[in-house]
Motif scaffolding. Structure first.
Motif, PDB file in Angstrom:
ATOM      1  N   GLN A  34       0.694  -1.189   0.299  1.00  0.00           N
ATOM      2  CA  GLN A  34       0.268   0.370   0.041  1.00  0.00           C
ATOM      3  C   GLN A  34       0.618   1.275   0.264  1.00  0.00           C
ATOM      4  O   GLN A  34       0.256   2.472  -0.739  1.00  0.00           O
ATOM      5  CB  GLN A  34      -0.756   0.009   1.190  1.00  0.00           C
ATOM      6  CG  GLN A  34      -2.221   0.835   0.776  1.00  0.00           C
ATOM      7  CD  GLN A  34      -2.642   0.975   2.496  1.00  0.00           C
ATOM      8  OE1 GLN A  34      -2.718   0.050   2.841  1.00  0.00           O
ATOM      9  NE2 GLN A  34      -3.853   2.443   2.809  1.00  0.00           N
ATOM     10  N   VAL A  37       1.725   3.107  -3.410  1.00  0.00           N
ATOM     11  CA  VAL A  37       0.901   3.450  -4.154  1.00  0.00           C
ATOM     12  C   VAL A  37      -0.017   4.752  -3.802  1.00  0.00           C
ATOM     13  O   VAL A  37       0.007   5.669  -2.787  1.00  0.00           O
ATOM     14  CB  VAL A  37      -1.244   2.376  -3.536  1.00  0.00           C
ATOM     15  CG1 VAL A  37      -2.183   3.296  -4.402  1.00  0.00           C
ATOM     16  CG2 VAL A  37      -0.979   1.456  -3.899  1.00  0.00           C
ATOM     17  N   GLN A  42      -5.190   5.333  -3.467  1.00  0.00           N
ATOM     18  CA  GLN A  42      -6.281   4.252  -2.736  1.00  0.00           C
ATOM     19  C   GLN A  42      -7.462   5.417  -2.628  1.00  0.00           C
ATOM     20  O   GLN A  42      -8.858   4.168  -1.825  1.00  0.00           O
ATOM     21  CB  GLN A  42      -4.837   4.878  -1.306  1.00  0.00           C
ATOM     22  CG  GLN A  42      -3.604   4.111  -1.387  1.00  0.00           C
ATOM     23  CD  GLN A  42      -2.468   4.701   0.126  1.00  0.00           C
ATOM     24  OE1 GLN A  42      -3.516   4.708   0.909  1.00  0.00           O
ATOM     25  NE2 GLN A  42      -1.382   5.129  -0.302  1.00  0.00           N
ATOM     26  N   LYS A  43      -8.063   6.553  -1.748  1.00  0.00           N
ATOM     27  CA  LYS A  43      -8.279   7.106  -1.592  1.00  0.00           C
ATOM     28  C   LYS A  43      -9.479   6.559  -2.788  1.00  0.00           C
ATOM     29  O   LYS A  43     -11.097   6.387  -2.413  1.00  0.00           O
ATOM     30  CB  LYS A  43      -8.685   8.260  -2.699  1.00  0.00           C
ATOM     31  CG  LYS A  43      -7.816   9.312  -0.652  1.00  0.00           C
ATOM     32  CD  LYS A  43      -7.991  10.997  -0.880  1.00  0.00           C
ATOM     33  CE  LYS A  43      -6.882  11.705   0.057  1.00  0.00           C
ATOM     34  NZ  LYS A  43      -8.127  11.706   1.340  1.00  0.00           N
ATOM     35  N   GLU A  46     -10.577   3.367  -1.734  1.00  0.00           N
ATOM     36  CA  GLU A  46     -11.565   3.127  -0.498  1.00  0.00           C
ATOM     37  C   GLU A  46     -12.739   3.124  -0.824  1.00  0.00           C
ATOM     38  O   GLU A  46     -13.621   3.177   0.173  1.00  0.00           O
ATOM     39  CB  GLU A  46     -10.859   4.179   0.411  1.00  0.00           C
ATOM     40  CG  GLU A  46      -8.978   3.523   1.296  1.00  0.00           C
ATOM     41  CD  GLU A  46      -9.262   4.627   2.054  1.00  0.00           C
ATOM     42  OE1 GLU A  46      -9.388   5.912   2.052  1.00  0.00           O
ATOM     43  OE2 GLU A  46      -7.870   4.415   2.323  1.00  0.00           O
ATOM     44  N   TRP A  57      -3.462  -4.884  -3.410  1.00  0.00           N
ATOM     45  CA  TRP A  57      -2.645  -4.055  -4.614  1.00  0.00           C
ATOM     46  C   TRP A  57      -1.678  -4.686  -5.451  1.00  0.00           C
ATOM     47  O   TRP A  57      -0.698  -5.672  -4.587  1.00  0.00           O
ATOM     48  CB  TRP A  57      -2.065  -2.803  -3.738  1.00  0.00           C
ATOM     49  CG  TRP A  57      -3.188  -2.458  -2.977  1.00  0.00           C
ATOM     50  CD1 TRP A  57      -3.231  -1.818  -1.656  1.00  0.00           C
ATOM     51  CD2 TRP A  57      -4.044  -0.856  -3.784  1.00  0.00           C
ATOM     52  NE1 TRP A  57      -3.532  -0.885  -1.096  1.00  0.00           N
ATOM     53  CE2 TRP A  57      -4.044  -0.597  -2.545  1.00  0.00           C
ATOM     54  CE3 TRP A  57      -4.100  -0.995  -4.610  1.00  0.00           C
ATOM     55  CZ2 TRP A  57      -5.106   0.883  -2.291  1.00  0.00           C
ATOM     56  CZ3 TRP A  57      -5.195   0.336  -4.484  1.00  0.00           C
ATOM     57  CH2 TRP A  57      -5.489   0.769  -3.445  1.00  0.00           C
ATOM     58  N   ALA A  66      -6.785  -2.706  -6.899  1.00  0.00           N
ATOM     59  CA  ALA A  66      -7.000  -2.749  -5.889  1.00  0.00           C
ATOM     60  C   ALA A  66      -7.769  -4.043  -5.650  1.00  0.00           C
ATOM     61  O   ALA A  66      -8.555  -4.081  -6.872  1.00  0.00           O
ATOM     62  CB  ALA A  66      -7.813  -1.908  -5.470  1.00  0.00           C
TER      63      ALA A  66
END
Length: 100
Positions: A34, A37, A42-43, A46, A57, A66
């Motif tokens: 992670q 990344v 990432q956002k 999520e 990942w 992801a």
């Protein structure tokens, strides 16, 4: 005359082999942590994982994937480096295709 034809055939064959190797290399998936990344990616992941969790990942060329477990299913979500979701797919179908 025959030497020129043979040289041409060898050059074309080598070029095709190199092109096929590069095409395969671009599709290779690499498992990453992670920390490797970008935050925008990432956002986005999520947001897709709400109600679930990110299992791992992967990186494919310039894009990221992801693998998310949500509602008892595993989904692969492909995201570019800017955080735009490019594609979603059922990860179990992809894994069954790889086994064949």
């Amino acid at each position: 005359m025959k030497l020129t034809t043979l040289t041409t055939v060898i050059a074309i064959s080598a070029g095709m082999a190199l092109g096929a190797a590069q095409a395969k290399e671009k599709h290779e998936e690499e498992t990453i942590s992670q920390a490797d990344v970008p935050m925008a990616v990432q956002k986005a992941a999520e947001g897709e994982a709400k109600g679930g969790r990110i299992l791992r990942w992967e990186r494919e060329g310039r894009d990221y994937e992801a693998v998310i477990e949500k509602n008892g299913k595993k989904w692969g979500v492909e995201i570019n480096g800017s955080g735009k979701v490019l594609n979603k797919h059922d990860e179990s179908k992809e894994n069954s295709e790889k086994k064949e």
